[in-house]
Scaffold this active site. Structure first.
Site, PDB file in Angstrom:
ATOM      1  N   ASP A 173      -5.828  10.387   9.371  1.00  0.00           N
ATOM      2  CA  ASP A 173      -5.461   9.077   8.810  1.00  0.00           C
ATOM      3  C   ASP A 173      -6.502   8.650   7.772  1.00  0.00           C
ATOM      4  O   ASP A 173      -7.129   7.596   7.897  1.00  0.00           O
ATOM      5  CB  ASP A 173      -5.372   8.047   9.943  1.00  0.00           C
ATOM      6  CG  ASP A 173      -4.663   6.771   9.507  1.00  0.00           C
ATOM      7  OD1 ASP A 173      -3.955   6.814   8.481  1.00  0.00           O
ATOM      8  OD2 ASP A 173      -4.812   5.742  10.191  1.00  0.00           O
ATOM      9  N   ALA A 186      -2.918  -3.402  15.050  1.00  0.00           N
ATOM     10  CA  ALA A 186      -4.122  -4.049  15.576  1.00  0.00           C
ATOM     11  C   ALA A 186      -4.822  -4.805  14.465  1.00  0.00           C
ATOM     12  O   ALA A 186      -4.481  -4.680  13.278  1.00  0.00           O
ATOM     13  CB  ALA A 186      -5.057  -3.000  16.186  1.00  0.00           C
ATOM     14  N   GLN A 187      -5.805  -5.595  14.853  1.00  0.00           N
ATOM     15  CA  GLN A 187      -6.667  -6.238  13.867  1.00  0.00           C
ATOM     16  C   GLN A 187      -8.104  -6.220  14.385  1.00  0.00           C
ATOM     17  O   GLN A 187      -8.345  -6.013  15.574  1.00  0.00           O
ATOM     18  CB  GLN A 187      -6.210  -7.658  13.555  1.00  0.00           C
ATOM     19  CG  GLN A 187      -6.299  -8.668  14.664  1.00  0.00           C
ATOM     20  CD  GLN A 187      -5.626  -9.976  14.268  1.00  0.00           C
ATOM     21  OE1 GLN A 187      -4.458 -10.012  13.891  1.00  0.00           O
ATOM     22  NE2 GLN A 187      -6.366 -11.077  14.346  1.00  0.00           N
ATOM     23  N   ALA A 194      -4.118  -4.730  10.544  1.00  0.00           N
ATOM     24  CA  ALA A 194      -3.244  -3.579  10.325  1.00  0.00           C
ATOM     25  C   ALA A 194      -1.942  -3.803  11.069  1.00  0.00           C
ATOM     26  O   ALA A 194      -1.726  -4.848  11.689  1.00  0.00           O
ATOM     27  CB  ALA A 194      -3.938  -2.308  10.783  1.00  0.00           C
ATOM     28  N   SER A 195      -1.068  -2.816  11.018  1.00  0.00           N
ATOM     29  CA  SER A 195       0.267  -2.988  11.590  1.00  0.00           C
ATOM     30  C   SER A 195       0.241  -3.106  13.105  1.00  0.00           C
ATOM     31  O   SER A 195       1.055  -3.820  13.688  1.00  0.00           O
ATOM     32  CB  SER A 195       1.158  -1.822  11.171  1.00  0.00           C
ATOM     33  OG  SER A 195       0.565  -0.585  11.524  1.00  0.00           O
ATOM     34  N   LEU A 220     -11.674  -9.400  10.327  1.00  0.00           N
ATOM     35  CA  LEU A 220     -12.261  -8.506   9.326  1.00  0.00           C
ATOM     36  C   LEU A 220     -11.172  -7.738   8.588  1.00  0.00           C
ATOM     37  O   LEU A 220     -11.302  -7.416   7.402  1.00  0.00           O
ATOM     38  CB  LEU A 220     -13.230  -7.544  10.017  1.00  0.00           C
ATOM     39  CG  LEU A 220     -14.013  -6.565   9.156  1.00  0.00           C
ATOM     40  CD1 LEU A 220     -14.912  -7.321   8.182  1.00  0.00           C
ATOM     41  CD2 LEU A 220     -14.834  -5.641  10.034  1.00  0.00           C
ATOM     42  N   LYS A 235     -11.726  -3.974  17.788  1.00  0.00           N
ATOM     43  CA  LYS A 235     -10.359  -3.713  17.350  1.00  0.00           C
ATOM     44  C   LYS A 235      -9.443  -4.145  18.487  1.00  0.00           C
ATOM     45  O   LYS A 235      -9.590  -3.692  19.625  1.00  0.00           O
ATOM     46  CB  LYS A 235     -10.219  -2.219  17.054  1.00  0.00           C
ATOM     47  CG  LYS A 235      -8.875  -1.771  16.557  1.00  0.00           C
ATOM     48  CD  LYS A 235      -8.936  -0.261  16.271  1.00  0.00           C
ATOM     49  CE  LYS A 235      -7.588   0.302  15.913  1.00  0.00           C
ATOM     50  NZ  LYS A 235      -7.673   1.766  15.679  1.00  0.00           N
TER      51      LYS A 235
END
Length: 416
Positions: A293, A142-143, A139-140, A136, A158
């Site tokens: 964030d 995690a995904q 990111a740096s 989906l 995640k």
């Protein structure tokens, strides 16, 4: 003084030495360039040999962006972090680093599945009823993948990138070394507390690897806003979560920067901005626990049914459902990604209140004293000069406002 290029991170930290040397060499070349162009050639008789500083730093930012995209890890996060620090870098340089969150390639599917299975100690088919092979988002650190839980609910998991612990320690070791070199550049070290900056960056990055802490953060934020209908937070499915996997309710509604869709369903962009601002002020001044964030990938707008739709039996809309246009449609702000949450300490709370009072009464002295009490100024800061600056800002901007929200938005394209 020449930096010690033979420096090594602490023995107890497991790192990738090959990666460490490459990242260190990149930063060392920047240090040498800075030493040559901005210090050695920064003499009246030699300055005309120097190329424009801004162009040089833009080129450095482009090279760093390429390295970050290639190597991933904490370098992506460092680029994102620096892209909003206009107090350190010129806007033209920060713009070169913008958008790095969209440049992260996903991990191979088999590696992600292998990590989940090792985390739970059983095959993935026994954990989830269905697991999407397409990420989906990536990111740096995690995904995310969509899943269907054994209970039948749709969710998003995640997953930490395989081997991310070693990458994080490697990159942080190289970045810490680079910041120690930066301390030698007095024009920067006199403006910014570099030791505090790298310590804060390292602490926050390591906390993002702690999914148990993230689940606790999500629970605390939900408790803070349990009676507030303006904010919607995803449920955490703890029985489907582990050390490296975090299962959350799917809340992928409308991205907060998808202005066209927001307006198509009838939601006022100005009201979205007002509501997000109010929620953040409540976090800062009332609950003292702040989501720090808030980039566009972590904020969504959830459309709600209007009264006529509720009477017609429509109880809600799911992520991705078509939503008809209804003028002034009700909505909720949605937050995700709770790895970076910050408590507001008591000392800072008092300083913030003092700052707000100073702002409301046009008292430049009180504002500067709020900075002092908060501990945000470097030793030796010119307090009198800071007062003069704030007095000048009051004279220039006090009482200035936009006539209407439509006029404000037309003058600020790209802003909610």
């Amino acid at each position: 003084m020449q930096p010690d290029t033979s420096s090594r991170p602490a023995e107890k930290q497991q790192i990738d030495l090959r990666r460490y040397r490459r990242v260190r060499w990149f930063f060392f070349k920047i240090f040498l360039q800075t030493l040559w162009w901005d210090i050695l050639l920064n003499r009246p008789a030699l300055r005309w040999f120097r190329p424009p500083a801004l162009a040089r730093w833009q080129a450095i930012a482009r090279r760093f962006r390429s390295l970050a995209v290639e190597m991933g890890g904490v370098l992506i996060k460092l680029g994102q972090f620096l892209s909003v620090r206009v107090d350190i870098l010129p806007v033209e340089v920060t713009q070169e680093l913008a958008g790095l969150q969209d440049k992260v390639p996903p991990e191979p599917l088999e590696d992600v599945i292998a990590q989940i299975e090792a985390d739970f100690g059983r095959p993935i088919a026994e954990i989830f009823e269905w697991f999407s092979p397409e990420p989906l988002g990536a990111a740096s650190l995690a995904q995310a993948h969509r899943v269907r839980l054994r209970s039948g609910e749709g969710a998003v998991v995640k997953v930490l990138r395989p081997g991310i612990d070693v990458l994080v320690e490697t990159d942080l070791a190289a970045i810490s070394l680079a910041f120690r070199w930066l301390r030698l550049y007095r024009r920067l070290s006199h403006r910014v507390n570099l030791d505090w900056l790298v310590e804060e960056f390292s602490t926050v990055t390591r906390r993002e690897l702690d999914f148990e802490r993230e689940a606790e953060n999500a629970g605390r934020l939900a408790a803070d806003f349990k009676n507030d209908p303006r904010l919607y937070l995803p449920e955490v499915y703890r029985e489907y979560s582990s050390a490296r996997t975090l299962a959350l309710e799917d809340v992928g509604y409308i991205r907060i920067t998808d202005f066209e869709t927001i307006e198509d369903v009838g939601i006022s962009r100005a009201k979205v901005a007002d509501q997000l601002y109010t929620i953040y002020m409540q976090q800062v001044f009332e609950t003292f626990f702040v989501h720090v964030d808030p980039h566009p990938g972590n904020l969504f707008v959830r459309p709600l049914p209007c009264e006529d739709e509720i009477r017609a039996g429509i109880t809600g809309f799911g992520p991705g459902d078509p939503v008809p246009h209804v003028p002034d449609r009700p909505f909720q702000i949605v937050f995700i990604d709770f790895g970076m949450m910050a408590p507001v300490p008591a000392r800072l709370r008092a300083a913030l209140r003092e700052y707000v009072v100073g702002l409301g009464t046009r008292d430049a002295y009180k504002i500067v004293q709020a900075f002092v009490n908060a501990g945000t100024l470097l030793p030796g800061a010119d307090l009198k000069r800071l007062e003069e600056v704030h007095e000048a800002l009051f004279e220039r901007f006090w009482g200035w406002a936009w006539g209407s929200s439509e006029q404000w938005r037309s003058e600020r394209p790209g802003i909610l």
